[in-house]
Scaffold this motif. Structure first.
Motif, PDB file in Angstrom:
ATOM      1  N   ALA A  16      48.115 -40.014  12.790  1.00  0.00           N
ATOM      2  CA  ALA A  16      47.827 -41.004  11.739  1.00  0.00           C
ATOM      3  C   ALA A  16      46.561 -40.635  10.967  1.00  0.00           C
ATOM      4  O   ALA A  16      46.514 -40.726   9.734  1.00  0.00           O
ATOM      5  N   ILE A  17      45.535 -40.193  11.706  1.00  0.00           N
ATOM      6  CA  ILE A  17      44.275 -39.787  11.049  1.00  0.00           C
ATOM      7  C   ILE A  17      44.530 -38.585  10.147  1.00  0.00           C
ATOM      8  O   ILE A  17      44.126 -38.558   8.984  1.00  0.00           O
ATOM      9  N   ASN A  18      45.233 -37.589  10.683  1.00  0.00           N
ATOM     10  CA  ASN A  18      45.507 -36.366   9.915  1.00  0.00           C
ATOM     11  C   ASN A  18      46.391 -36.630   8.700  1.00  0.00           C
ATOM     12  O   ASN A  18      46.330 -35.905   7.706  1.00  0.00           O
ATOM     13  N   ALA A  19      47.206 -37.678   8.791  1.00  0.00           N
ATOM     14  CA  ALA A  19      48.093 -38.027   7.667  1.00  0.00           C
ATOM     15  C   ALA A  19      47.359 -38.846   6.599  1.00  0.00           C
ATOM     16  O   ALA A  19      47.945 -39.234   5.592  1.00  0.00           O
ATOM     17  N   MET A  37      42.521 -36.196  24.774  1.00  0.00           N
ATOM     18  CA  MET A  37      41.469 -37.167  24.440  1.00  0.00           C
ATOM     19  C   MET A  37      40.297 -36.452  23.757  1.00  0.00           C
ATOM     20  O   MET A  37      39.712 -36.966  22.809  1.00  0.00           O
ATOM     21  N   ARG A  38      39.973 -35.240  24.227  1.00  0.00           N
ATOM     22  CA  ARG A  38      38.893 -34.466  23.587  1.00  0.00           C
ATOM     23  C   ARG A  38      39.268 -34.105  22.141  1.00  0.00           C
ATOM     24  O   ARG A  38      38.440 -34.169  21.242  1.00  0.00           O
ATOM     25  N   ASP A  39      40.553 -33.766  21.943  1.00  0.00           N
ATOM     26  CA  ASP A  39      41.033 -33.466  20.578  1.00  0.00           C
ATOM     27  C   ASP A  39      40.902 -34.701  19.685  1.00  0.00           C
ATOM     28  O   ASP A  39      40.491 -34.609  18.523  1.00  0.00           O
ATOM     29  N   LEU A  40      41.248 -35.855  20.259  1.00  0.00           N
ATOM     30  CA  LEU A  40      41.146 -37.099  19.493  1.00  0.00           C
ATOM     31  C   LEU A  40      39.700 -37.361  19.085  1.00  0.00           C
ATOM     32  O   LEU A  40      39.421 -37.691  17.928  1.00  0.00           O
ATOM     33  N   MET A  41      38.761 -37.207  20.034  1.00  0.00           N
ATOM     34  CA  MET A  41      37.344 -37.463  19.745  1.00  0.00           C
ATOM     35  C   MET A  41      36.830 -36.537  18.648  1.00  0.00           C
ATOM     36  O   MET A  41      36.088 -36.959  17.767  1.00  0.00           O
ATOM     37  N   ARG A  46      35.119 -35.883  13.150  1.00  0.00           N
ATOM     38  CA  ARG A  46      35.240 -35.071  11.924  1.00  0.00           C
ATOM     39  C   ARG A  46      35.529 -35.971  10.718  1.00  0.00           C
ATOM     40  O   ARG A  46      35.073 -35.716   9.621  1.00  0.00           O
ATOM     41  N   ASN A  47      36.293 -37.046  10.954  1.00  0.00           N
ATOM     42  CA  ASN A  47      36.663 -37.950   9.863  1.00  0.00           C
ATOM     43  C   ASN A  47      35.761 -39.184   9.773  1.00  0.00           C
ATOM     44  O   ASN A  47      35.997 -40.079   8.961  1.00  0.00           O
ATOM     45  N   ASN A  48      34.741 -39.208  10.646  1.00  0.00           N
ATOM     46  CA  ASN A  48      33.744 -40.299  10.644  1.00  0.00           C
ATOM     47  C   ASN A  48      34.402 -41.686  10.704  1.00  0.00           C
ATOM     48  O   ASN A  48      34.151 -42.560   9.879  1.00  0.00           O
ATOM     49  N   ILE A  49      35.254 -41.868  11.716  1.00  0.00           N
ATOM     50  CA  ILE A  49      35.971 -43.146  11.879  1.00  0.00           C
ATOM     51  C   ILE A  49      35.251 -44.029  12.898  1.00  0.00           C
ATOM     52  O   ILE A  49      34.739 -43.545  13.899  1.00  0.00           O
TER      53      ILE A  49
END
Length: 244
Positions: A16-19, A37-41, A46-49
């Motif tokens: 969803a973030i990447n989209a 989970m590390r990939d998600l973080m 990176r997207n400052n969410i």
């Protein structure tokens, strides 16, 4: 939280973030581990969410589904770009009225403020990406749908937004008890941005240092503070009174 404004599961949230979905906030289970989970973080940072760590019980309350330790909320609105909004409002020729919320964290207070802002002709509300109340089902409900009518801007830093407004000729007025001036001593007739603080801490001291003026509401009772949405309403209606 309305289910249609929710995504759960690690991979689903990453996708969803990447989209480019308008993610408002992500709730992550405390002590969650693993490569995914590390990939998600990494993706979140990176997207400052906006995200927060919560106990698993909170996630279980948010969704009965297999959340894998992650639930994200999607904002029901599109956020506006501050510079474009300021430019468009100034081009109309009217004296702009903006509202800056410095880390207000309660969704219902936020909704109530948006409702009053819509009734008083506020041109835009500015919030910070990190630490602000989510724009979720509660916000929409409490705002009585006004959230769809008032432009909302999410910025990296409140201070940068203030500098930009000041550079555009808009006076910034902080609502704080740390002043002798009441709202009846300041002028709201010119281009103005009113700054309201969080429910518990008020306006950040570093923000107070850079504002143009400070104003407070006169208090006569034994309780020394009003609910932030009520205080905000008093400020906005004083602006309306002066401008009528």
């Amino acid at each position: 939280m309305e289910k249609e404004h929710q995504i759960f599961g690690i991979r689903a949230v990453i996708e969803a973030i990447n989209a480019g979905k308008e993610i408002d906030k992500i709730f992550i289970q405390k002590e969650a581990q693993g490569d995914l989970m590390r990939d998600l973080m990494k993706t979140i940072k990176r997207n400052n969410i906006n995200f927060s760590y919560v106990p698993v019980e909170k996630l279980n309350r948010l969704t009965p589904n297999n959340h894998q330790g992650v639930v994200a909320t999607i904002a029901p609105i599109r956020f506006h770009d501050l510079e474009t909004l300021v430019e468009n409002v100034l081009e109309t020729g009217k004296a702009p009225l903006f509202l800056i919320l410095d880390q207000l964290s309660d969704a219902r207070n936020f909704g109530a403020i948006i409702r009053t802002a819509e009734c008083t002709g506020v041109d835009g509300i500015i919030i910070q990406k990190q630490g602000s109340a989510p724009v979720n089902g509660d916000t929409v409900k409490t705002s009585a749908g006004a959230v769809f009518n008032v432009p909302i801007c999410k910025v990296e830093h409140i201070k940068d937004a203030i500098f930009h407004l000041q550079g555009s000729g808009i006076k910034t007025i902080a609502a704080t008890e740390k002043t002798e001036n009441t709202i009846y001593d300041v002028s709201f007739n010119e281009p103005v941005a009113i700054i309201m603080g969080s429910e518990d801490r008020g306006i950040n001291p570093s923000v107070l240092k850079i504002v143009d003026e400070k104003a407070k509401l006169p208090m006569f009772g034994t309780i020394s503070s009003l609910n932030v949405s009520v205080a905000c309403g008093a400020f906005l209606y004083e602006a309306v009174r002066q401008r009528l």
